[in-house]
Design a protein around this motif. Sequence first.
Motif, mmCIF file in Angstrom:
data_model
loop_
_atom_site.group_PDB
_atom_site.id
_atom_site.type_symbol
_atom_site.label_atom_id
_atom_site.label_comp_id
_atom_site.label_asym_id
_atom_site.label_seq_id
_atom_site.Cartn_x
_atom_site.Cartn_y
_atom_site.Cartn_z
ATOM 1 N N THR A 153 57.801 30.830 37.564
ATOM 2 C CA THR A 153 56.636 31.345 38.267
ATOM 3 C C THR A 153 55.421 30.486 37.945
ATOM 4 N N ALA A 155 50.913 30.229 39.045
ATOM 5 C CA ALA A 155 49.778 30.903 39.679
ATOM 6 C C ALA A 155 49.392 30.208 40.982
ATOM 7 N N ASN A 157 46.576 30.691 44.604
ATOM 8 C CA ASN A 157 45.384 31.387 45.109
ATOM 9 C C ASN A 157 45.843 32.422 46.127
ATOM 10 N N GLU A 184 42.336 35.830 44.264
ATOM 11 C CA GLU A 184 42.913 36.183 42.966
ATOM 12 C C GLU A 184 44.018 35.194 42.623
ATOM 13 N N LYS A 185 44.237 35.074 41.302
ATOM 14 C CA LYS A 185 45.396 34.295 40.873
ATOM 15 C C LYS A 185 46.607 35.214 40.940
ATOM 16 N N ARG A 186 47.682 34.734 41.493
ATOM 17 C CA ARG A 186 48.886 35.549 41.549
ATOM 18 C C ARG A 186 50.076 34.687 41.148
ATOM 19 N N GLU A 187 50.937 35.255 40.328
ATOM 20 C CA GLU A 187 52.104 34.506 39.852
ATOM 21 C C GLU A 187 53.252 34.704 40.841
ATOM 22 N N GLU A 267 46.620 35.882 30.778
ATOM 23 C CA GLU A 267 48.001 36.238 31.134
ATOM 24 C C GLU A 267 48.920 36.322 29.923
ATOM 25 N N MET A 289 41.464 37.040 36.041
ATOM 26 C CA MET A 289 42.445 36.732 37.078
ATOM 27 C C MET A 289 41.780 36.447 38.415
ATOM 28 N N THR A 293 42.596 28.745 41.377
ATOM 29 C CA THR A 293 43.351 28.113 40.304
ATOM 30 C C THR A 293 42.904 26.677 40.031
#
Length: 947
Positions: A153, A155, A157, A184-187, A267, A289, A293
């Motif tokens: 995984t 991160a 945008n 937001e940062k999302r994995e 994280e 978060m 990124t």
Amino acid sequence: MRPDYIPKDIEAAAQQRWEDQQAFRASADSPKPKYYCLSMFPYPSGKLHMGHVRNYTIGDVLSRYHRMKGQNVMQPMGWDAFGLPAENAALANNVPPAAWTYSNIEHMKQQLKSLGLGIDWSREITTCKPEYYRWEQWLFTRLFEKGIIYKKTAAVNWDPVDCTVLANEQVIDGCGWRSGAQVEKREIPMYFFRITAYADELLDGLDNLPGWPEQVKTMQRNWIGKSHGCEIEFPYDAAVGREGALKVYTTRPDTLMGATYVAVAAEHTLAAQAAGNNPKLAAFVAECMRGGTAEADVATMEKKGMDTGLFVNHPLTGERLPVWVANYVLMGYGEGAVMAVPAHDERDFEFAENHGLPVKHVVASRELLAGWEKLETALSGEGVAVSLETMDRLGMLACLTGALESLSGAPSEALIKAVNDFAVQLQSESPNTEYGTLTCSGKYNGMDFRQAFDAIAADLQAKGLGRKRTQFRLRDWGISRQRYWGCPIPVIHCPACGDVPVPDEQLPVVLPENVTITGAGSPLAKMPEFYQCACPKCGGEARRETDTMDTFVESSWYYARYASPDCATGMVDKNAAQHWLPVDQYIGGIEHAILHLLYARFFHKLMRDEGVFGDLRAAQNLDEPFSNLLTQGMVVAPTFYREDASGKKQWINPADINVATDARGRPFGATLKADGQPVIIGGTEKMSKSKNNGVDPQAIIDKYGADTARLFIMFASPPDQQLEWSDSGVEGAYRFLKRVWSFAYENNTSIGEHNGNIKHPPEKFVFDWKNISDNFKVARREIHEHLKQAHFDFDRHQFNTVIAACMKILNTIYRIHEPGLKDGECTPVWFIPQVALKSEGLSILLRLLSPITPHIAQTLWRELGYGDDILAAPWPEADEAALEQDEIELVIQVNGKLRGSLRVGKDTGKAALEQLALAHPAVQKLLAGGAAKKIVVVPGRLINIVA
RNA sequence: GCCGGGAUGGUGGAACUGGUAGACGCGCCGGACUCAAAAUCCGGUAUCUGAGAGGAUGUGGGGGUUCAAGUCCCCCUCCCGGCACCA
């Protein structure tokens, strides 16, 4: 021959000729040495911009130059056809990305042809075609099986409103460009190329690239960022939740005794654990978060942090150190945690100051040690002894405070001053990031960096809490994109078998071209006909991967594909690869110095190791794809604007502006042509749509012809510098070509006749240059000096001065005239050398110009009877005999200042030169009877007299 | 923020290894040609000072090394490129 220079006609004719003769078709069969000249292929954005014209002109000049010097040149062209703009255009204009892309290619290809580039169009490749990308998919499946590609995984945008992943470019001030929502940062899970497995080879390979600019190699070295350090574990106990250890990596283990806290990324598991029962901390973690990124954004953010309330133990002292969450610590880098040594790290220091965390100095400069010694003397003078043990524990400052408090009486003024002096010195060294001598570090006191590094690493190892480690800044290359217009990732997800690569016989996984783009998520994920499939292993129902690859993947191997663009059995035909690779000269923008060029180097090694280039013993010199690299600067132009009522800038194209200048030519204002009213002059910036300062190359070609466009672009600045666009500069380039034409026209008859008499090529005719007049000798010497200079400048790619040399040659041959005589009146004795000299000068000029302005050079070469084809003409060489001079001019300096000059015989000895210089009236005057202290004679240049 | 570059007349730039700063263009000024204009051709053009010969200053700013610095070293300012999903 026509009296006027009419570029449109001669350019069309020359281009037709090259096309008819297939003049630029490259064959591996040639006995000549190969020269593979490659310009970075364009993204088909719609039409050519000046940056393209510059790039391809440089490439073409080099190609034609090397061809005339006897090499078998291959100059291909193609299209980097996948990418985000096609999807944006689809959204804006409701055209499918494929149709938009193909029509752009069609138009841009015509534009490239009108520039007269010597391109082998039979090798054209287009990366969005399945014939191309199927081999990329093929390599993917091999690498997947080898473990070079893996899944983890990372991160991205995330735009919570459009429910889509955004490119960094689409995040503006932390918000989505279309929705305006906070990103937001999302994995998410992604496929990665294990580029770090090749980090050492990519780094060491740079040493074997003498043809690359030093600055590019430096950037790549820094990007790879090999460092030697230690991983260190900070153990924690059950109070944290469960026992364990926080792992960090540091290049400065010598400062370990100065660690006063540790910081983890938002994280990090420790952060999550602490946030579990701390709503304030949870809110802070959530805040971290937010935002994109991009590293530049993260690095310029205000440094924020929060105490977790958790503690870890110092691995050597066992001291309890607080754990903080900090937004400047990133999960994707290293371990997602750092040990903080505020006294010796900029960021840690700033953070500690802001949050009242202790600063403990453990590395001292020589000056600081001296200062401390002085202070100790002062202290012992007052009967105060500083305990080493206390100092090791607390550091110098805290220890000092304690010592002062222990004083029975008031400190003396001398002591107060000594303490203050030291405090000031310490302050000025905070943080001190240099290497120095260890202090306040117990058993390590007195050690230098190297000793402390080894001693601390050994002790950590003995305790099982750390070890030496080599680390790279380079991270693995995530290539999954949640987009449509890219190469499909050839993987099938089977509930039973897991991720299964698509078998060879099912390749390519073809990207469907008739789709509707909505801007929210990938259309592929909404197409069951695309993603529904059977597992290649078990035959069960499975789902095809709908992510596509990063477009950097296509551009990482296209240079190899050109060797055999139609190869249907592999990425490249092995024989063709071994013949044409590596690329001898690669040309492109400096903005690609790191990513594209590093990825391409990486891919080259992947292909090599996959056996794509054949037997490695046969495939020598195939470790690196590009032997020589030229990085061109960008094209900039002035900007003009007006502000509307709301203060918003309305940018006006320079073509619509009149610039007023004063009597000396200084600009003092600008007006809009349409209304004559003033506009504001902005800065000189990169040509762009947003600043409306672009100049359309097509307009220049239509008005002046391709030769003028090419000439101006090459003349305005050296290739690696930025190029400032100037309309009057274009006029100047055009004027020069008109002058060349006029000279040829005026001397058409005499030179033509002369060339006819001597039979071509002209070099075969040995004219007795020894018996020409002195005037002619001077002229000829000038021509050959300019030729020599041009040669030197060609080889160092400084084309602007090549053109300057051409201009000088034209100026010289224009002036070739026996005094008082005109062509018609010349006696035969004068007339013949005069024409011979003009003919020789023009033949040199045309050949020097032909790589730069090929159409006019070819046309005049034929018109004046030098030969049919200037491409086949031998490259001119300077005649050393013409360069000889009996007398030279020396400069005379007194104390380094220019005071006169001297004409002397070329073999005059040093002693004679000193005498002559001393006798010079200007020197006599300045010496005023005194003697010279020293005389410096630089042969052939100057004499400097030190008075 | 970090990494890599850049800064020279009115202007784009030249000056190769530390050795005449400003080549070659552009612009501007003057002249020729023309009834006139455009085009073309010829000459001049770093700044200050001087009638002139000449003198002084000058390569982003500050310091240093050297007989000599645009060029080498240290510090600073501003501008540009890259920073991993623009290409």
